[in-house]
Design an enzyme around this catalytic site. Structure first.
Site, PDB file in Angstrom:
ATOM      1  CG  HIS A 158      -2.015  -0.937   1.236  1.00 37.23           C
ATOM      2  ND1 HIS A 158      -2.884  -1.114   2.290  1.00 37.23           N
ATOM      3  CD2 HIS A 158      -2.427  -1.807   0.291  1.00 37.23           C
ATOM      4  CE1 HIS A 158      -3.754  -2.061   1.987  1.00 37.23           C
ATOM      5  NE2 HIS A 158      -3.494  -2.495   0.782  1.00 37.23           N
ATOM      6  CD  GLU A 167      -4.345  -2.673   6.508  1.00 40.72           C
ATOM      7  OE1 GLU A 167      -5.048  -2.764   7.540  1.00 40.72           O
ATOM      8  OE2 GLU A 167      -4.766  -2.948   5.384  1.00 40.72           O
ATOM      9  CD  GLU A 210      -6.206   0.243   3.397  1.00 39.98           C
ATOM     10  OE1 GLU A 210      -6.021   0.132   4.620  1.00 39.98           O
ATOM     11  OE2 GLU A 210      -6.369  -0.728   2.635  1.00 39.98           O
ATOM     12  CD  GLU A 293      -5.917  -8.476   7.961  1.00 43.13           C
ATOM     13  OE1 GLU A 293      -6.035  -8.448   6.734  1.00 43.13           O
ATOM     14  OE2 GLU A 293      -6.328  -7.561   8.705  1.00 43.13           O
ATOM     15  CE  LYS A 343      -9.636  -7.359   2.908  1.00 43.75           C
ATOM     16  NZ  LYS A 343      -8.285  -7.693   2.402  1.00 43.75           N
ATOM     17  NE  ARG A 372      -9.867  -6.206  -0.602  1.00 41.16           N
ATOM     18  CZ  ARG A 372      -9.617  -7.348  -1.222  1.00 41.16           C
ATOM     19  NH1 ARG A 372     -10.608  -8.150  -1.566  1.00 41.16           N
ATOM     20  NH2 ARG A 372      -8.383  -7.736  -1.489  1.00 41.16           N
TER      21      ARG A 372
END
Length: 434
Positions: A158, A167, A210, A293, A343, A372
């Site tokens: 990302h 993240e 994000e 995760e 998701k 997403r």
């Protein structure tokens, strides 16, 4: 109530890539849904149909998926005269019409677009809010507001920095309501911005896909250190905990892991899954990390299983499970993780998303609803998380309108519920526990 018209179009998502939007008309009005799209995608996800025509949008157009809706799915549904209240029948009909295991004939983005629009129309037909309709579909009498997991530092696929892990999130579990959780999250976010600016300069506070910051750091514990500092500075060390999405499949190389995968490849620095697991255990020991995760590759089952048995925090499967009942059943059997990342576009219909959630919950897992990285202004997942009572949602930082659209909708839902609003708080892993 029958559908009167179904029309799909190509719109743009938050990254400037095309995606599918569907307008469904009934006697009650027009119901619109837009489909999200991911950057780091699991290889077992349902197929997102792209045109592949390099002369348009670098091959990422979705005119084929749109045409499948306008020429095939839409007319077939109108002819079938199914009621918008019968979500399961509608979804089953579309899935059977597609006939493939991974929705590759029409595209999961086509089927999901219609499925989401049908769900919104079904709520209106019943005269109830969308979250209540979803709760009914799932058989949930109660409604629960989730703890938001704000992705405030971005790395991995990302971000353009060296950070391998994707993240770093803050979860205001000590808040007394969703609205308070939003305020705490926003305050920590602003403090984090100040901390990063002071340490790395103003350009380090540019935001990623994000809404999180992507300072050019390499060491993952440095990101955790920044969060710890910002949480302290904001005055919430007792109310905010940390979550991570490692997305380890992105840096899995021949059975090992490369924590500097954005630099030229050097097998000498690749580490084993066991070694990576030790690193996570250090994070858990030194920081308030409560959720990790995708700590390992989507096919590195043995490492997942041995790691889970040695920790007592939430271990979330995303690329591992891809919201797919077969993969979830496998992960349950292997005791690979204890929480599902949900998701809707990984599986491709509302009905299957609800089934995946219930399968996970019936096996004692937690469930975290997720956006997403390529999002739209659609707020469906805000209602979904309340109706499914999962107690946790991740939909980005408190920054960028396509992220705030969901968080703001959750504040409205909490307001509408008034005295009946229940906030998951510290029970985010099992919010239904009395």
């Amino acid at each position: 109530m029958a559908m009167q018209k179904i029309f799909a179009r190509e719109i743009l998502d938050s990254r400037g890539n095309p995606t599918v939007e569907v307008d469904l008309h009934t006697a009650k009005g027009r119901f619109r849904a837009a489909v999200p799209s991911g950057a780091s995608t699991g290889i077992y996800e349902a197929l997102e149909l792209r045109d592949g025509d390099k002369s348009r949008y670098l091959g990422k157009g979705v005119l084929k998926a749109v045409e499948h809706i306008n020429k095939t799915l839409g007319p077939a549904l109108l002819e079938k005269k199914l009621s918008v209240v019968d979500q399961e029948k509608v979804d089953k009909f579309m899935i059977e019409l597609d006939g493939t295991e991974n929705k590759s004939k029409f595209g999961a983005n086509a089927i999901l677009g219609v499925s989401l629009a049908v769900c919104k129309a079904g709520a209106a037909e019943k005269g109830v809010p969308l979250y209540r309709h979803i709760a009914d579909l799932a058989g949930n009498p109660e409604l629960i507001l989730p703890v938001p997991a704000f992705n405030v530092i971005n790395g991995g696929s990302h971000a353009g920095n060296k950070l391998a892990m994707q993240e770093f999130m803050i979860l205001p579990v000590g808040a007394s309501s969703f609205r308070e959780a939003m305020r705490i999250g926003a305050e920590v976010y602003h403090h984090l911005k100040g901390v990063i600016k002071a340490k790395y300069g103003k350009d380090a506070t540019n935001v990623g896909d994000e809404g999180g910051f992507a300072p050019n750091i390499l060491e993952n514990n440095e990101a955790l250190e920044l969060l710890k500092t910002a949480i302290q500075a904001a005055g919430y060390p007792d109310k905010v905990v940390i979550g991570m999405d490692v997305a380890a499949s992105e840096f899995y190389r021949n059975g090992k892991y490369d924590l500097d995968f954005k630099s030229p490849d050097d097998p000498a620095r690749h580490i084993s899954g066991e070694k990576l697991g030790e690193l996570y255990k250090n994070f858990i020991k030194n920081y308030p990390v409560v959720s990790i995760e995708d700590p390992f590759d989507q096919d590195d089952w043995a490492t997942w299983t041995s790691f889970l048995s040695g920790v007592n925090i939430q271990i979330v499967g995303d690329d591992l499970t891809v919201t797919n009942p077969k993969r979830i059943a496998q992960a349950v059997e292997k005791k690979a993780c204890n929480c599902l990342l949900l998701k809707v576009n990984q599986i491709g219909s509302v009905t299957e998303s609800i089934q995946a959630c219930k399968l996970a919950q019936s096996n004692g897992w937690g469930v975290m609803v997720s956006h997403r990285s390529g999002e739209t202004e659609d707020t469906f997942i805000a209602d979904l998380v309340v109706g499914l009572c999962t107690g946790q949602i991740k939909t980005g930082a408190p920054c960028r309108s396509e992220r705030l659209a969901k968080y703001n909708q959750l504040m409205r839902i909490e307001e509408a519920l008034g005295d009946k609003a229940v906030f998951a708080g510290r029970k985010f892993r099992n919010p239904k526990a009395k």
